[in-house]
Design a protein around this motif. Structure first.
Motif, PDB file in Angstrom:
ATOM      1  N   THR A  72       0.858  -1.183   0.000  1.00 15.79           N
ATOM      2  CA  THR A  72       0.000   0.000   0.000  1.00 15.79           C
ATOM      3  C   THR A  72       0.895   1.233   0.000  1.00 15.79           C
ATOM      4  OG1 THR A  72      -0.112  -0.036   2.411  1.00 15.79           O
ATOM      5  CG2 THR A  72      -1.870  -1.181   1.218  1.00 15.79           C
ATOM      6  N   GLY A  73       0.308   2.398  -0.225  1.00 18.03           N
ATOM      7  CA  GLY A  73       1.106   3.603  -0.354  1.00 18.03           C
ATOM      8  C   GLY A  73       1.151   4.441   0.898  1.00 18.03           C
ATOM      9  N   THR A  74       1.929   5.515   0.821  1.00 15.20           N
ATOM     10  CA  THR A  74       1.934   6.483   1.908  1.00 15.20           C
ATOM     11  C   THR A  74       0.535   7.076   2.034  1.00 15.20           C
ATOM     12  OG1 THR A  74       3.140   8.373   2.833  1.00 15.20           O
ATOM     13  CG2 THR A  74       2.614   8.476   0.489  1.00 15.20           C
ATOM     14  N   GLY A  75       0.085   7.258   3.266  1.00 15.62           N
ATOM     15  CA  GLY A  75      -1.259   7.763   3.502  1.00 15.62           C
ATOM     16  C   GLY A  75      -2.304   6.689   3.667  1.00 15.62           C
ATOM     17  N   ALA A  76      -1.994   5.462   3.257  1.00 14.88           N
ATOM     18  CA  ALA A  76      -2.952   4.366   3.417  1.00 14.88           C
ATOM     19  C   ALA A  76      -3.009   3.936   4.879  1.00 14.88           C
ATOM     20  CB  ALA A  76      -2.567   3.187   2.533  1.00 14.88           C
ATOM     21  N   SER A  77      -4.128   3.377   5.276  1.00 16.59           N
ATOM     22  CA  SER A  77      -4.296   2.913   6.654  1.00 16.59           C
ATOM     23  C   SER A  77      -3.624   1.556   6.864  1.00 16.59           C
ATOM     24  CB  SER A  77      -5.783   2.789   6.999  1.00 16.59           C
ATOM     25  OG  SER A  77      -6.428   4.039   6.953  1.00 16.59           O
ATOM     26  N   PRO A  97       3.225  -1.191   3.883  1.00 20.75           N
ATOM     27  CA  PRO A  97       3.269   0.134   3.264  1.00 20.75           C
ATOM     28  C   PRO A  97       4.599   0.343   2.535  1.00 20.75           C
ATOM     29  CG  PRO A  97       2.563   0.272   5.562  1.00 20.75           C
ATOM     30  CD  PRO A  97       3.080  -1.118   5.349  1.00 20.75           C
ATOM     31  N   MET A  98       4.540   0.974   1.373  1.00 20.21           N
ATOM     32  CA  MET A  98       5.737   1.173   0.540  1.00 20.21           C
ATOM     33  C   MET A  98       5.675   2.555  -0.082  1.00 20.21           C
ATOM     34  SD  MET A  98       6.936  -1.100  -2.797  1.00 20.21           S
ATOM     35  CE  MET A  98       7.118  -2.620  -1.859  1.00 20.21           C
ATOM     36  N   GLY A  99       6.843   3.195  -0.198  1.00 22.49           N
ATOM     37  CA  GLY A  99       6.875   4.497  -0.866  1.00 22.49           C
ATOM     38  C   GLY A  99       7.671   5.525  -0.075  1.00 22.49           C
ATOM     39  N   PRO A 100       7.405   6.807  -0.289  1.00 17.66           N
ATOM     40  CA  PRO A 100       6.351   7.357  -1.148  1.00 17.66           C
ATOM     41  C   PRO A 100       6.681   7.297  -2.635  1.00 17.66           C
ATOM     42  CG  PRO A 100       7.658   9.132  -0.201  1.00 17.66           C
ATOM     43  CD  PRO A 100       8.172   7.866   0.415  1.00 17.66           C
ATOM     44  N   VAL A 101       7.975   7.116  -2.944  1.00 15.52           N
ATOM     45  CA  VAL A 101       8.442   7.136  -4.329  1.00 15.52           C
ATOM     46  C   VAL A 101       9.448   6.013  -4.523  1.00 15.52           C
ATOM     47  CG1 VAL A 101       8.186   9.667  -4.450  1.00 15.52           C
ATOM     48  CG2 VAL A 101      10.423   8.674  -3.880  1.00 15.52           C
ATOM     49  N   VAL A 102       9.769   5.746  -5.775  1.00 22.83           N
ATOM     50  CA  VAL A 102      10.994   5.023  -6.134  1.00 22.83           C
ATOM     51  C   VAL A 102      11.959   6.049  -6.691  1.00 22.83           C
ATOM     52  CG1 VAL A 102      12.064   3.344  -7.672  1.00 22.83           C
ATOM     53  CG2 VAL A 102       9.868   2.819  -6.617  1.00 22.83           C
ATOM     54  N   VAL A 103      13.120   6.134  -6.082  1.00 17.84           N
ATOM     55  CA  VAL A 103      14.179   7.013  -6.572  1.00 17.84           C
ATOM     56  C   VAL A 103      15.134   6.170  -7.407  1.00 17.84           C
ATOM     57  CG1 VAL A 103      16.083   8.535  -5.930  1.00 17.84           C
ATOM     58  CG2 VAL A 103      13.989   8.515  -4.565  1.00 17.84           C
ATOM     59  N   THR A 104      15.360   6.554  -8.648  1.00 16.85           N
ATOM     60  CA  THR A 104      16.229   5.754  -9.502  1.00 16.85           C
ATOM     61  C   THR A 104      17.665   5.781  -8.993  1.00 16.85           C
ATOM     62  OG1 THR A 104      16.394   7.630 -11.027  1.00 16.85           O
ATOM     63  CG2 THR A 104      14.818   5.889 -11.578  1.00 16.85           C
ATOM     64  N   ALA A 105      18.388   4.711  -9.316  1.00 13.05           N
ATOM     65  CA  ALA A 105      19.699   4.470  -8.718  1.00 13.05           C
ATOM     66  C   ALA A 105      20.699   5.592  -8.970  1.00 13.05           C
ATOM     67  CB  ALA A 105      20.256   3.144  -9.232  1.00 13.05           C
ATOM     68  N   ASP A 106      20.556   6.298 -10.088  1.00 16.07           N
ATOM     69  CA  ASP A 106      21.512   7.357 -10.413  1.00 16.07           C
ATOM     70  C   ASP A 106      21.428   8.538  -9.452  1.00 16.07           C
ATOM     71  OD1 ASP A 106      18.929   7.561 -11.963  1.00 16.07           O
ATOM     72  OD2 ASP A 106      19.688   9.580 -12.313  1.00 16.07           O
ATOM     73  N   GLU A 107      20.341   8.622  -8.673  1.00 14.14           N
ATOM     74  CA  GLU A 107      20.164   9.760  -7.765  1.00 14.14           C
ATOM     75  C   GLU A 107      20.640   9.473  -6.341  1.00 14.14           C
ATOM     76  OE1 GLU A 107      16.733  12.100  -7.933  1.00 14.14           O
ATOM     77  OE2 GLU A 107      16.571  12.021 -10.118  1.00 14.14           O
ATOM     78  N   ILE A 108      21.042   8.241  -6.058  1.00 16.15           N
ATOM     79  CA  ILE A 108      21.565   7.882  -4.734  1.00 16.15           C
ATOM     80  C   ILE A 108      23.034   7.510  -4.910  1.00 16.15           C
ATOM     81  CG2 ILE A 108      21.406   6.298  -2.773  1.00 16.15           C
ATOM     82  CD1 ILE A 108      18.983   8.035  -2.874  1.00 16.15           C
ATOM     83  N   ALA A 109      23.925   8.404  -4.500  1.00 13.16           N
ATOM     84  CA  ALA A 109      25.352   8.191  -4.742  1.00 13.16           C
ATOM     85  C   ALA A 109      25.883   6.970  -4.003  1.00 13.16           C
ATOM     86  CB  ALA A 109      26.139   9.443  -4.345  1.00 13.16           C
ATOM     87  N   ASP A 110      25.485   6.800  -2.746  1.00 14.45           N
ATOM     88  CA  ASP A 110      25.983   5.688  -1.945  1.00 14.45           C
ATOM     89  C   ASP A 110      24.856   5.147  -1.073  1.00 14.45           C
ATOM     90  OD1 ASP A 110      27.283   3.859  -0.388  1.00 14.45           O
ATOM     91  OD2 ASP A 110      28.755   5.248   0.457  1.00 14.45           O
ATOM     92  N   PRO A 111      24.216   4.044  -1.482  1.00 17.99           N
ATOM     93  CA  PRO A 111      23.130   3.487  -0.669  1.00 17.99           C
ATOM     94  C   PRO A 111      23.592   2.947   0.682  1.00 17.99           C
ATOM     95  CG  PRO A 111      23.698   1.996  -2.452  1.00 17.99           C
ATOM     96  CD  PRO A 111      24.448   3.267  -2.707  1.00 17.99           C
ATOM     97  N   GLY A 112      24.873   2.827   0.861  1.00 18.26           N
ATOM     98  CA  GLY A 112      25.419   2.395   2.141  1.00 18.26           C
ATOM     99  C   GLY A 112      25.710   3.548   3.087  1.00 18.26           C
ATOM    100  N   ASN A 172       1.846   6.582   7.568  1.00 17.70           N
ATOM    101  CA  ASN A 172       0.600   5.823   7.622  1.00 17.70           C
ATOM    102  C   ASN A 172      -0.022   5.940   8.996  1.00 17.70           C
ATOM    103  OD1 ASN A 172       2.706   4.135   5.831  1.00 17.70           O
ATOM    104  ND2 ASN A 172       0.667   3.998   4.939  1.00 17.70           N
ATOM    105  N   ARG A 173      -1.343   5.807   9.047  1.00 15.06           N
ATOM    106  CA  ARG A 173      -2.067   5.807  10.312  1.00 15.06           C
ATOM    107  C   ARG A 173      -2.669   4.435  10.575  1.00 15.06           C
ATOM    108  NH1 ARG A 173      -2.836  10.091  13.388  1.00 15.06           N
ATOM    109  NH2 ARG A 173      -2.253  12.155  12.556  1.00 15.06           N
ATOM    110  N   LEU A 174      -2.802   4.122  11.850  1.00 15.84           N
ATOM    111  CA  LEU A 174      -3.376   2.854  12.283  1.00 15.84           C
ATOM    112  C   LEU A 174      -4.882   2.997  12.484  1.00 15.84           C
ATOM    113  CD1 LEU A 174      -1.410   0.357  12.983  1.00 15.84           C
ATOM    114  CD2 LEU A 174      -0.298   2.597  12.888  1.00 15.84           C
TER     115      LEU A 174
END
Length: 312
Positions: free
Chosen positions: A125-130, A212-227, A307-309
């Motif tokens: 589900t997305g951001t904002g979903a219960s 819950p997943m999101g809010p976006v997918v950021v493509t790999a070229d925009e994250i210099a070091d995921p570590g 997300n809210r419960l």
């Protein structure tokens, strides 16, 4: 690129892109206007390959330089926007367990000999979903903020050295978990008891709305070091988890290499890298989520998954 899926006026999932200073643009309309084939979803965008993604990226750069033109053409999605899980379709989600040193320490566990893993089966589900507290397990619903890899290519049996070539982007999940069977795991005295306790513990991660997943997918070229990214989880504004991806026991290349020995990952599939310290079950006293609570997972460079419960 910052890619999203949103609910269109007809109640369907539609692919979009978030452009700084402009907001979310309708990817279908933008690409069609520029003579580029339209993907059916964000996952489909990854399936179409790197050359196609470069074409989409070039269009979005051009649109971002002419915000008024984009607005005049009706390409900007009007507020309010309902964001859905960002891949736009059901994808395979495989999660690493016990992969942050700080989390192992708080749980009193030794590092595993090999990476621990499980399948997270609920439809994201997305951001904002219960997040719906299950009536059968309402008392120990916990949070786990996690940084995730999104695969950009078919990935099976790859080496650690080539693993990052298969990464298309990154996102966030909250590995929501009902912890009712954790005591059985701790109390197990035989291998058979341990196996059954582990199985039932994992079932507590599979309830609907527990991914819950999101809010976006950021493509790999925009994250210099995921570590080298900060992860923070807050519950009703109070910090619960404050971690860092440098704390991973098995780093992303090695994790992909290990899991891809067994799994065949498709473009758009997700691999979660585990959760840092601060989960509710490990606190003294334990802290669990209740109806009305707001849970927020933030990862540097990606954004906030909120997300809210709601009660059973």
């Amino acid at each position: 690129m910052r890619l999203v899926s949103y609910l269109d006026p007809f109640g369907r999932s539609a692919p979009g892109a978030e452009i700084q200073g402009l907001g979310v643009v309708d990817l279908s309309r933008v690409l069609d206007a520029h003579g580029v084939a339209v993907p059916s979803s964000v996952a489909d965008l990854f399936r179409r390959g790197s050359d196609y993604q470069d074409s989409v990226r070039a269009v979005l750069v051009r649109v971002g330089t002419e915000p008024q033109h984009a607005a005049d053409r009706g390409w900007v999605v009007r507020e309010p926007i309902t964001l859905l899980a960002p891949l736009g379709e059901r994808v395979q989600t495989v999660a690493a367990g016990a992969n942050y040193r700080s989390h192992l320490e708080e749980m009193g566990e030794e590092p595993p000999e090999k990476p621990a893993w499980f399948v997270k089966s609920p439809m994201p589900t997305g951001t904002g979903a219960s997040i719906v507290i299950p009536a059968s397990a309402p008392d120990k619903v916990d949070f786990e903020g996690e940084f995730c890899v999104v695969f950009g290519r078919e990935c099976h049996a790859v080496t650690a050295e080539e693993a990052m070539d298969y990464v298309g982007g990154y996102t966030i999940i909250n590995d929501v978990s009902a912890r009712d069977d954790i005591p059985k795991l701790a109390a197990a005295t035989t291998p058979e008891e341990g196996r059954w306790a582990w199985t039932t513990m994992l079932l507590g991660k599979q309830y609907p709305s527990f991914c819950p997943m999101g809010p976006v997918v950021v493509t790999a070229d925009e994250i210099a070091d995921p570590g080298d990214l900060a992860i923070t989880t807050t519950l009703n504004g109070k910090v619960m988890q404050r971690g860092h991806t440098s704390d991973m026991l098995t780093r992303i290349p090695e994790l992909i290499a290990y899991l891809s020995q067994f799994f065949s990952f498709a473009p758009g599939d997700v691999m979660s890298t585990g959760s840092p310290a601060g989960v509710g079950v490990a606190r003294k006293p334990p802290v669990f989520m209740r109806a009305g609570d707001e849970i927020r997972v933030s990862v540097e460079g990606i954004g906030d998954l909120v997300n809210r419960l709601v009660g059973p």
